[in-house]
Scaffold this active site. Structure first.
Site, mmCIF file in Angstrom:
data_model
loop_
_atom_site.group_PDB
_atom_site.id
_atom_site.type_symbol
_atom_site.label_atom_id
_atom_site.label_comp_id
_atom_site.label_asym_id
_atom_site.label_seq_id
_atom_site.Cartn_x
_atom_site.Cartn_y
_atom_site.Cartn_z
ATOM 1 N N GLU A 27 -8.386 -15.132 -6.961
ATOM 2 C CA GLU A 27 -8.998 -15.645 -5.725
ATOM 3 C C GLU A 27 -10.348 -16.299 -6.025
ATOM 4 O OE1 GLU A 27 -8.651 -11.998 -3.477
ATOM 5 O OE2 GLU A 27 -6.479 -12.266 -3.465
ATOM 6 N N SER A 61 1.016 -6.881 -6.080
ATOM 7 C CA SER A 61 1.874 -6.093 -5.196
ATOM 8 C C SER A 61 2.356 -4.784 -5.832
ATOM 9 C CB SER A 61 3.049 -6.947 -4.705
ATOM 10 O OG SER A 61 2.565 -8.055 -3.974
ATOM 11 N N GLU A 88 -2.319 -10.730 -13.788
ATOM 12 C CA GLU A 88 -1.961 -10.795 -12.378
ATOM 13 C C GLU A 88 -1.318 -12.143 -12.080
ATOM 14 O OE1 GLU A 88 -4.353 -8.001 -9.800
ATOM 15 O OE2 GLU A 88 -5.627 -9.739 -10.036
ATOM 16 N N ASN A 91 -8.826 -2.666 -5.812
ATOM 17 C CA ASN A 91 -9.664 -3.799 -5.424
ATOM 18 C C ASN A 91 -9.629 -3.914 -3.899
ATOM 19 O OD1 ASN A 91 -10.902 -6.248 -5.040
ATOM 20 N ND2 ASN A 91 -9.247 -7.483 -5.932
ATOM 21 N N TRP A 92 -10.713 -3.509 -3.265
ATOM 22 C CA TRP A 92 -10.723 -3.475 -1.799
ATOM 23 C C TRP A 92 -10.973 -4.856 -1.193
ATOM 24 C CZ3 TRP A 92 -14.085 1.574 -0.713
ATOM 25 C CH2 TRP A 92 -13.418 2.673 -1.280
ATOM 26 N N LYS A 93 -11.276 -5.823 -2.028
ATOM 27 C CA LYS A 93 -11.540 -7.196 -1.581
ATOM 28 C C LYS A 93 -12.576 -7.210 -0.439
ATOM 29 C CE LYS A 93 -6.963 -8.530 -3.041
ATOM 30 N NZ LYS A 93 -5.987 -9.587 -3.128
ATOM 31 N N GLY A 102 -4.427 -4.233 -4.998
ATOM 32 C CA GLY A 102 -5.152 -4.751 -3.840
ATOM 33 C C GLY A 102 -4.754 -3.996 -2.582
ATOM 34 N N GLY A 103 -3.808 -4.564 -1.832
ATOM 35 C CA GLY A 103 -3.420 -4.034 -0.528
ATOM 36 C C GLY A 103 -3.177 -2.530 -0.498
ATOM 37 N N HIS A 110 -11.006 -12.995 -11.031
ATOM 38 C CA HIS A 110 -9.850 -12.737 -10.166
ATOM 39 C C HIS A 110 -9.292 -14.085 -9.703
ATOM 40 C CE1 HIS A 110 -7.484 -11.494 -6.683
ATOM 41 N NE2 HIS A 110 -7.465 -10.282 -7.224
ATOM 42 N N GLY A 112 -0.711 -10.112 -3.268
ATOM 43 C CA GLY A 112 -0.733 -10.071 -1.814
ATOM 44 C C GLY A 112 0.511 -10.640 -1.151
HETATM 45 C C1 PEP Z 1 -5.361 -7.931 -6.388
HETATM 46 O O1 PEP Z 1 -6.130 -8.049 -5.460
HETATM 47 O O2 PEP Z 1 -5.782 -8.054 -7.540
HETATM 48 C C2 PEP Z 1 -3.961 -7.627 -6.113
HETATM 49 C C3 PEP Z 1 -3.141 -7.467 -7.111
HETATM 50 O O3 PEP Z 1 -3.588 -7.535 -4.788
HETATM 51 P P1 PEP Z 1 -2.183 -6.943 -4.229
HETATM 52 O O4 PEP Z 1 -1.989 -5.594 -4.896
HETATM 53 O O5 PEP Z 1 -2.385 -6.828 -2.764
HETATM 54 O O6 PEP Z 1 -1.117 -7.890 -4.625
#
Ligand code: PEP
Length: 256
Positions: free
Chosen positions: A102, A217, A172, A10-12, A238-239, A100, A178
């Site tokens: 967010e 994470s 999640e 997920n590049w957000k 994500g990251g 998600h 994050g």
């Molecule tokens: C996400 O964006 O769904 C996520 C899990 O981010 P991260 O891996 O950065 O925690």
């Protein structure tokens, strides 16, 4: 039937379309055929990058699945600034993340909105990745299972019959996204097992077919342990998906 793991990046709201092309090319360079034989890999760029990334994937016959991060629940209409699932389908998008945390926290999406989006994604022949997860406060007050169960039931309410078999759910925990904090593999397994039971109570035959990702994470250093859990069928990243080498190491966790 064995569930094929799905690792999703997920590049957000990161990377313009030039940067997105660079990332997909670097990622392709890092991966080998046997990686894609073992797991499905989806990348979820921002909307403005989708066409560019799709063109590169098609032209170079890359084995990535294309994903989106969100969509509207209607196929067309007066919804200024929104993107329709039919538009995504036309770009060969396979997977669409819906709900998600967010989106839930920052854009007010509740389970009813997520349910409508998930059904709309299926309606356009794509697969939704439905996200659920508890906050730290909910975990610390022992409400995590009931909160997640309510989210699962509410978010799947409009998905009918055998479509449930094809669904992907991403567990999640909000406090792990994050933050660098990851749920322990045991805690993640317990919740994913609980989610599978909830799905089974909706439709028994979906129990062993629905795929459940863990997200929060995920890194090269913890993915192997998480993926060893019997009810975890992939990762939503994500990251660590913004850097080709780290995402590739997550994808080929079996070689670690
Ligand atoms: C996400 O964006 O769904 C996520 C899990 O981010 P991260 O891996 O950065 O925690």
């Amino acid at each position: 039937m064995a569930r094929i793991p799905l690792i999703s990046g997920n590049w957000k709201m990161n990377l313009n379309h030039f940067e997105a092309i660079q990332l997909i090319q670097k990622l392709s360079y890092e991966l080998r055929n046997h990686d894609y034989d073992a797991v499905e890999v989806s990348v979820h760029p921002p909307y403005t990058d989708l066409r560019s990334v799709q063109t590169v994937i098609d032209a170079d016959r890359m084995r990535f699945q294309l994903g989106a991060q969100n969509c509207h629940s209607e196929v067309s209409g007066a919804f200024t600034g929104e993107i329709s699932p039919a538009m995504l389908a036309k770009l060969n998008v396979d997977y669409v993340i819906v709900g998600h945390s967010e989106r839930r926290a920052l854009f007010g999406e509740n389970d009813a909105v997520v349910a409508a989006k998930a059904a709309a994604v299926f309606g356009c022949e794509m697969t939704p990745i439905v996200c659920v997860g508890e906050t730290l406060e909910e975990r610390e007050s022992d409400q995590a299972e009931s909160v997640v169960e309510t989210q699962v039931r509410g978010s799947l309410a409009s998905i009918s019959g055998d479509k449930l078999d094809e669904l992907v759910i991403a567990y999640e925990p909000v406090w792990a996204i994050g933050t660098g904090m990851t749920a322990s593999a045991q805690d993640a397994q317990e919740m994913c097992s609980h989610i599978r039971k909830v799905v089974a109570s909706i439709r028994a035959t979906s129990r062993n077919l629905v795929r459940i990702q863990y997200g929060g994470s995920v890194k090269p250093s913890n993915v192997t342990e998480l993926m060893a859990m019997s009810d975890i069928d992939g990762a939503l990243v994500g990251g660590a998906s913004l850097e080709a080498e780290s995402f590739a190491r997550i994808v080929n966790f079996k070689d670690a």
